[in-house]
Design a protein around this motif. Structure first.
Motif, short mmCIF file in Angstrom:
data_model
loop_
_atom_site.label_atom_id
_atom_site.label_comp_id
_atom_site.label_asym_id
_atom_site.label_seq_id
_atom_site.Cartn_x
_atom_site.Cartn_y
_atom_site.Cartn_z
N SER A 114 20.07 15.56 52.04
CA SER A 114 19.28 16.56 51.30
C SER A 114 19.10 16.16 49.85
O SER A 114 18.02 16.34 49.27
CB SER A 114 19.97 17.93 51.39
OG SER A 114 20.09 18.35 52.73
N LEU A 115 20.18 15.61 49.25
CA LEU A 115 20.09 15.20 47.85
C LEU A 115 19.11 14.05 47.67
O LEU A 115 18.33 14.03 46.71
CB LEU A 115 21.48 14.79 47.35
CG LEU A 115 21.57 14.37 45.87
CD1 LEU A 115 21.13 15.52 44.97
CD2 LEU A 115 22.97 13.92 45.52
N SER A 162 16.34 19.62 40.94
CA SER A 162 16.39 18.83 42.17
C SER A 162 17.75 18.97 42.85
O SER A 162 17.85 19.14 44.07
CB SER A 162 16.09 17.37 41.89
OG SER A 162 14.81 17.21 41.30
N ILE A 163 18.81 18.91 42.05
CA ILE A 163 20.16 19.02 42.62
C ILE A 163 20.39 20.41 43.20
O ILE A 163 20.90 20.57 44.32
CB ILE A 163 21.21 18.70 41.54
CG1 ILE A 163 21.07 17.23 41.10
CG2 ILE A 163 22.62 18.97 42.05
CD1 ILE A 163 21.95 16.86 39.91
N ALA A 221 18.53 20.77 46.39
CA ALA A 221 19.19 20.09 47.51
C ALA A 221 20.28 20.96 48.12
O ALA A 221 20.42 21.03 49.36
CB ALA A 221 19.78 18.76 47.03
N THR A 254 24.13 14.76 51.50
CA THR A 254 23.65 13.53 50.86
C THR A 254 22.20 13.27 51.23
O THR A 254 21.38 12.90 50.38
CB THR A 254 24.52 12.34 51.26
OG1 THR A 254 25.88 12.59 50.89
CG2 THR A 254 24.04 11.06 50.58
N LEU A 291 15.94 14.37 45.25
CA LEU A 291 15.70 13.48 44.12
C LEU A 291 14.36 12.78 44.25
O LEU A 291 13.64 12.60 43.26
CB LEU A 291 16.84 12.46 44.02
CG LEU A 291 18.20 13.01 43.59
CD1 LEU A 291 19.25 11.92 43.61
CD2 LEU A 291 18.12 13.67 42.22
#
Length: 807
Positions: free
Chosen positions: A333-334, A383-384, A387, A331, A338
């Motif tokens: 990292s996400l 981006s996802i 991550a 999370t 983002l």
């Protein structure tokens, strides 16, 4: 959902406590995601979006071929096109058009200062075949493509906005082109730019009279575009074309022998095919840059996870499962990805504008390039994925730690043993990616250097180029030559001018006219001379102005321009070798139709078709034989040619105040434009390679610095037991050399495989060029050595007592 929101809040609080780490991570990601998004937006606009025509997959281009003459992309004669329109059954319609860059100007003498308009002459079938309607008004009607009714014009959107201030009332009014009133019947949409982005107007092809280009079957000058019938395959359509051409070759042996076949390509391949490999290479390049950035961030997160070992151990001891820890770290990292994606998207907006400016017209369909919904979705997905790429390894590594060991050791040293191999693998991966990019950039730099170092066959230094189109309404027939000679004489009298010459076309840009000469006394294939670079039309001073050496005979003189003078021509050395091997062609006679021409001289070879093309046989006519309107003036000066531009403009307007000028600039600048596309891709790949090397160096520096910090006690003990500073430096640098060296070897192997895709982009350089591979390896090795030596030097300065006391 509550758990997810809790994880998000905790991730944001954690990142707020480490603002330095968060900023470095976000900006690193923004750089990688921004570069990928910018390049993807170009790929999306140029390669992925459908062409802005009705049913674009049905549009094709035809090229007349002659295998023996190595003609693979030739135009058709008007008569051959008419026969194809009547007999080729695979098409709804076939259309002809004529556009030659640098030789397609119409003089506009209304609505402000006289100017030149780049125009394409099109047949009556052109707009129906393309399937595009005018955005304002209408397109050309079939009945307007006949002499007497053809004073009509359709303008491009850029021309309408730039010259006429987007005046909607312009449709139906007249403008003055070539001294004649032309009715503006329509304005095309901004997306329509066929056959070239430079085209500003479309006019009927019937405006090209017999005096301009004789309507003879042996003169091939019409480009052909066609629309396939629904359900007809390209192969079937080409078969019907070849059947017609084979019949014509048998019926017209004097003009069509050997011209019995054609080549077909989709319009998409015709428009974007030349840049597709380069764009895909660039896309692959920025993906590698992103992977290097991900490896850097993975190492940063590994180091950060090590610093948080005690926190994670406490959470585990209090009941948090390993899955929850992995999810929490992912999370975080996400959230970073983002944030980096949003900033990267903003950077991409700026980057796309910079790319279009830097490309200087070398990218086709620039009006289609931009940030749209597809590009935004790409940035989000990227981006996802990013991550997951940089967050998964640290998350799993942290979750596998031993809770009891961590709590007992207090977080000292345990992670170093567990994470050292992972960090080494990441260093190797980013070094390998940087090696691939360095090799690719090195190949393009070497190729571009070889390209610009090629001898073009003429001397552009101290030459000023002035491009113009002689107004046909005031200078008809041979009066064009009288006017042109007066311009040359006037310019030659300017102080600082050493020589003045003129030609119909610019060097390196092709444009030779297709003529076939008969060689008396010969039979078979040797009985005709069809110069591959065509026939160039020049003035007597052309060769001296451009410094083209005379090898035998003489150059044109003023009397050769007179109508009553004997017909003469010149050839280049390539034509001499091809048609008179081992003999002197000066004095020989060749025939064009019923007219005999005497060869009076042989000049050095010029790379007429561009720096990357070998010199091909070329014939030179004096303007007296073909009094064309298109004129390129070459003024050789004794100083900086740019300083003569104002005087040249004044002198030309002194002869004719209404003469429009397309450009007046140094010839070297025009030459630079011919290599704009390879220069553009070379700059980009070199820039991306540099970014990758910098990221790899920073990553290695960070890993070594972190290792030194974690092993500070060990290093202190070694030095307390007698280790010298040099020994410590060698130990630290030596341990970093293994993953770096392995990365260079893996990268070299990968580059050996991947650079084959660049073969079409290289000039006189092999994809496996040894010097480039060795140079890239040495450069990357030196950068890695410096990046590891800096923290190693700091380790060598550790005071043993301080290190032991800190422990």
């Amino acid at each position: 959902m509550d758990t997810l929101l809790q994880d998000l809040r905790y991730a944001l609080r954690t990142l707020r406590r480490s603002p330095g780490f968060a900023l470095v991570a976000v900006f690193t990601l923004a750089l990688g995601i921004g570069l990928n998004t910018a390049i993807f937006s170009v790929v999306n606009g140029v390669l992925l979006r459908p062409l802005p025509f009705r049913d674009p997959d049905q549009l094709v281009r035809l090229h007349h071929t002659h295998p023996e003459k190595a003609a693979e992309g030739g135009p058709f004669s008007p008569q051959d096109l008419e026969d194809l329109q009547a007999g080729a059954t695979g098409f709804e319609a076939l259309a002809g058009y004529l556009y030659q860059a640098g030789d397609a100007a119409l003089n506009l003498t209304s609505n402000g200062e006289p100017a030149q308009v780049q125009a394409s002459h099109v047949s009556k079938e052109f707009f129906p075949v393309m399937g595009v309607n005018a955005a304002l008004g209408r397109t050309l009607r079939p009945e307007e493509n006949v002499p007497g009714a053809d004073r009509v014009v359709v303008l491009s959107d850029a021309m309408w906005r730039g010259r006429f201030n987007a005046d909607r009332s312009l449709v139906g009014r007249t403008i003055t082109l070539q001294g004649e009133p032309f009715t503006v019947v329509g304005v095309m949409p901004p997306s329509f730019s066929f056959p070239a982005t430079e085209v500003e107007a479309w006019v009927p092809i019937s405006l090209i009279g017999e005096d301009d280009i004789p309507r003879e079957r042996g003169l091939r000058w019409m480009n052909v575009v066609g629309r396939l019938r629904p359900g007809t395959s390209p192969e079937a359509a080409l078969g019907s074309v070849n059947a017609v051409l084979a019949r014509l070759a048998a019926e017209h042996t004097d003009t069509n022998e050997g011209w019995g076949r054609a080549r077909l390509e989709t319009l998409r391949d015709s428009v974007v095919g030349p840049v597709r490999p380069a764009l895909l290479v660039l896309l692959g390049t920025v993906v590698l840059v992103l992977l290097v950035a991900c490896a850097n961030l993975a190492n940063l997160l590994l180091a950060r996870a090590s610093a948080r070992e005690r926190e994670l151990a406490v959470r585990t001891a209090m009941g948090a499962g390993r899955g929850r820890l992995v999810r929490q770290m992912l999370t975080e990292s996400l959230v970073l990805a983002l944030m980096g994606g949003v900033l990267g998207l903003l950077l991409a907006v700026v980057g796309v504008r910079a790319l279009l400016r830097l490309s200087a017209g070398t990218i086709p369909r620039p009006e289609e390039v931009g940030i749209d919904a597809r590009v935004a979705v790409f940035a989000l997905l990227l981006s996802i994925v990013t991550a997951v790429l940089f967050g998964m390894v640290p998350a799993l590594r942290a979750a596998r730690g031993s809770t009891s060991d961590t709590l007992r050791d207090g977080g000292r040293g345990g992670s170093e043993r567990r994470g050292g191999t992972t960090r080494a693998v990441l260093v190797m991966a980013q070094t390998a990616a940087a090696m691939v990019l360095l090799v690719g950039a090195g190949l393009l730099v070497k190729s571009f250097w070889k390209l610009v170092s090629v001898d073009p066959g003429f001397r552009s230094e101290q030459v000023l180029l002035a491009s113009l189109e002689i107004p046909e309404d005031r200078y008809d027939g041979l009066a064009k030559n009288v006017y042109r000679n007066e311009l040359i004489r006037t310019l030659g009298e300017l102080p600082g001018v050493n020589a003045v010459g003129a030609a119909k076309t610019q060097p390196l840009q092709g444009g030779g006219e297709a003529y076939e000469f008969t060689l008396p006394g010969r039979t078979g294939a040797d009985a005709t001379m069809s110069p591959a670079s065509g026939t160039l039309i020049v003035s007597p001073g052309y060769f001296s102005a451009l410094g083209i050496p005379l090898l035998r005979g003489r150059t044109f003189e003023a009397n050769d321009d007179l109508e009553e003078s004997p017909a003469v021509l010149m050839i280049d050395q390539a034509a001499s070798r091809r048609y008179w091997p081992g003999a002197d062609p000066v004095g020989q006679t060749v025939s064009l139709g019923e007219t005999p021409f005497t060869i009076i001289g042989v000049v050095g070879d010029v790379r007429t078709e561009g720096l990357a093309a070998d010199p091909q046989p070329t014939v030179y006519f004096p303007f007296g034989v073909a009094p064309r309107s298109a004129t390129q003036l070459f003024i050789r000066t004794s100083g900086d040619p740019a300083l003569m531009a104002a005087a040249v403009r004044k002198a030309i307007h002194g002869v004719d105040p209404l003469q429009p000028l397309a450009e007046v600039r140094p010839l070297s600048s025009a030459m630079a434009d011919t290599v704009a596309q390879p220069r553009f891709f070379t700059i980009l790949l070199t820039l991306f390679g540099g970014v990758a090397v910098l990221l790899a160096a920073l990553g290695l520096y960070g890993v070594v610095a972190y290792t030194v910090t974690r092993r500070k006690t060990e290093i202190g003990i070694r030095m307390a037991l007698g280790a010298r500073s040099r020994d410590v430096v060698q130990m630290v640098v030596g341990r970093s050399a293994l993953p770096t060296g392995a990365g260079i070897l893996v990268g070299a192997f990968g580059a050996l495989l991947l650079t084959r895709l660049m073969a079409s982009m290289l000039f006189q350089v092999r994809p496996a060029d040894p010097a480039t591979f060795i140079g890239a390896a040495l450069l990357l090795g030196v950068v890695a050595l410096v990046a590891s030596w800096l923290p190693a030097r700091g380790a060598a300065r550790i005071e043993p007592t301080q290190a032991l006391r800190a422990d």
